[in-house]
Every structure is written in C-alpha cells, then in structure tokens.
Enzyme design. Sequence first.
Site, short mmCIF file in Angstrom:
data_model
loop_
_atom_site.label_atom_id
_atom_site.label_comp_id
_atom_site.label_asym_id
_atom_site.label_seq_id
_atom_site.Cartn_x
_atom_site.Cartn_y
_atom_site.Cartn_z
N TYR A 27 48.99 18.74 -1.67
CA TYR A 27 48.69 19.82 -0.85
C TYR A 27 48.43 19.60 0.62
O TYR A 27 48.23 18.49 0.77
CB TYR A 27 47.67 20.61 -1.60
CG TYR A 27 46.46 20.16 -1.36
CD1 TYR A 27 45.97 18.78 -2.06
CD2 TYR A 27 45.39 20.74 -0.64
CE1 TYR A 27 44.66 18.38 -1.77
CE2 TYR A 27 43.88 19.92 -0.33
CZ TYR A 27 43.83 18.93 -1.14
OH TYR A 27 42.30 18.24 -0.61
N LYS A 53 47.58 12.97 -0.95
CA LYS A 53 46.67 14.06 -1.04
C LYS A 53 47.09 15.05 -2.22
O LYS A 53 47.79 15.91 -2.15
CB LYS A 53 46.87 15.07 0.28
CG LYS A 53 45.65 16.03 0.57
CD LYS A 53 45.76 16.52 1.94
CE LYS A 53 45.03 17.72 2.21
NZ LYS A 53 43.55 17.63 1.86
N GLU A 93 34.14 8.22 2.05
CA GLU A 93 34.33 9.51 2.63
C GLU A 93 33.38 10.54 2.21
O GLU A 93 32.84 10.31 1.07
CB GLU A 93 35.67 9.99 2.80
CG GLU A 93 36.57 10.16 1.56
CD GLU A 93 37.98 10.20 1.56
OE1 GLU A 93 38.38 10.59 2.57
OE2 GLU A 93 38.70 9.79 0.47
N LEU A 115 41.33 9.56 2.63
CA LEU A 115 42.53 10.19 2.87
C LEU A 115 42.57 9.97 4.20
O LEU A 115 41.64 9.80 5.00
CB LEU A 115 42.13 11.77 2.60
CG LEU A 115 43.31 12.42 3.05
CD1 LEU A 115 44.63 12.27 2.10
CD2 LEU A 115 43.09 13.96 2.98
N1 PMP Z 1 38.77 13.16 3.02
C1 PMP Z 1 39.23 14.04 1.87
C2 PMP Z 1 38.87 13.35 0.42
C3 PMP Z 1 39.81 15.16 2.20
O1 PMP Z 1 39.82 16.00 1.11
C4 PMP Z 1 39.93 16.04 3.33
C5 PMP Z 1 40.37 17.02 3.67
N2 PMP Z 1 41.26 17.71 2.81
C6 PMP Z 1 39.79 15.07 4.61
C7 PMP Z 1 39.39 13.87 4.21
C8 PMP Z 1 40.07 15.52 5.73
O2 PMP Z 1 41.33 15.41 6.16
P1 PMP Z 1 42.00 16.53 7.17
O3 PMP Z 1 41.09 16.30 8.55
O4 PMP Z 1 43.31 16.16 7.12
O5 PMP Z 1 41.50 17.87 6.82
#
Ligand code: PMP
Length: 282
Positions: A31, A146, A178, A202
């Site tokens: 996603y 993701k 994270e 991620l």
């Molecule tokens: N880490 C995780 C585990 C996440 O789920 C997300 C958000 N989807 C992020 C980091 C941040 O990613 P982004 O800046 O691309 O939204």
Amino acid sequence: RIVYVNGEYLPEEEAKVSVFDRGFLFADGVYEVTTVLGGKLVDFAGHAKRLWRSMGELEMTPPCTEEELLAIHRELIARNGLEEGMIYLQVTRGAADRDFAFPPEGTAPTLVLFHQEKVIAESPAAEKGIRVISIPDARWGRRDIKTVQLLYPSMGKMMAKKAGVDDAWMVEEGMVTEGTSNNAYIVKGGVIVTRQLGTEILHGITRAAVLRFAREAQMTVEERPFTVQEAQAADEAFITSASAFVMPVVEIDGARLGTGTPGPVATRLREIYIEEMRKAAV
Ligand code: PMP
C-alpha cells in the site's frame, strides 16, 4: 465517498472485493498513503517509486502504469472534491483459491483506492508535540517493503493508547527502529540523528524529503541507530510520515525532553517541509 476498485469509480457501499482476495487471506498486498494539500498530491513520484519497489520485491504484477495511477489519484480527488487529506491505495496479488503458493501467472491483481479527509497542515498536535512509549519491535524482517501486514503496529498503537500516550517507538537489539507508522529522530547539540536505511525500517518518503531540506539548511544529519536512553537525554525529538509531516515528540517513556514543548529544529523542519511540499504538489 466515491472509491476506486479495479477500473471502476463507485459509491463506497457498492465497491466489493472477493473473499478469496490474497490481501484478505494472506496480507499479500502492498500500500501507499499520499497526502493531498490544496487538492494536489504531495510527492506522488516518491510514493510511486516505493510502490513499484515493494511490488518488485514481492514479485507482484503492477496493476497499471505510474501515469495511470496518477490519473486515478487525480480523478478520485476531483470526484470527491478533496482539498486536504489522504489517498490510500492498496495493490494485492488478486483473488485465487486459497493456497500458500502464489497464484498462477495472469491472475489479475486487485487495485483499490479511497480517500480520507483530514486537517494536516494546521495540526493542533504539532503545537503541543506528542508523547511516546518504547515497545519491543516484533515485526517481520522486511520492514522496507510496505505490506498491509500491520497487525503489530496496530497492537503498538493500542499499547500506547492504554499507556495514555500518543504513539510507540519500537526497539530491537537495544536500538530504536522507528515509530508504529513513522520514522523516528532525535536532536542533540543541533545534530539530527535518525536510523540509517536498511531492511529494519520503512524507507519513509517524508524522511527522504526532510533530510534533504535539513542538509540544504546546513543542519548536520547523522544516519545511525540510537537507544531509548540517548533519546531521553536529547534536546528534542520528532517523527515523520506522509500524514503527520514533521511531528515533534516531547516525552519518551515518561521522560520529558528539554522544556517539554516542540523544539526549534522540529518546528523549523515542519515549516520548511509544508512550504516546499505545497509548492511542489502535483
Ligand atoms: N515507518 C513506518 C513503519 C510507516 O508505516 C510509515 C508510514 N507509512 C513511515 C515509516 C513513514 O513513511 P512515509 O514518510 O513514506 O509516510
């Protein structure tokens, strides 16, 4: 709400996905969440690039081209009159009789998009900052993909909620990986510290943009892991994600950071990010 499912724009009550969909049965799907500001998409190219990487790592067939995906996003914004909020998109390996092995080649992937209206830029939480707890990181090992397999992050949010705080930072081998749905940062003596990219986290699209803006503003960035103890002794902390932008963190496991209010680095980066992303939105 008008949603998109496999080529059709439908009222949400009429949109249907098979009970045999592998996203439903195996969490066999990926996603993206793209923010909409002023009716335009924030960093669509970044999200599309990561989506194609996620699909590639899982040997999934893309349901359409990047140009088609952009057109679907824009059509959804137009049909719903969306000004500010998020577009969620999910691609799964499609519907097939339940079997652990991937379905035969030629099985049509499932593509679903819908929006959520939300005030993002003028966030009250950003004025106050958020509080986090630390929890063990019990996710699988490929967090750089993701996937829609979000049960543990969901449990993490509930642990935070039960502890009376806003979110949780996950810890593996003594180091923060994270947040449940965001990347984590601390600031000490003007130096921004955030974990380096790898399979443990991620690769945040917001992270990439914010680090670029920080370096352009002559701030020092160190990409390395840090402990909860180091974070508690930091001057300030923050998280980033597509839907939170840059969000100050003011408390970690009950320890207040600095004055307990959003720090100058997080506040400045939030301003720069919003200003630049409004300009660059498509
Ligand atoms: N880490 C995780 C585990 C996440 O789920 C997300 C958000 N989807 C992020 C980091 C941040 O990613 P982004 O800046 O691309 O939204």
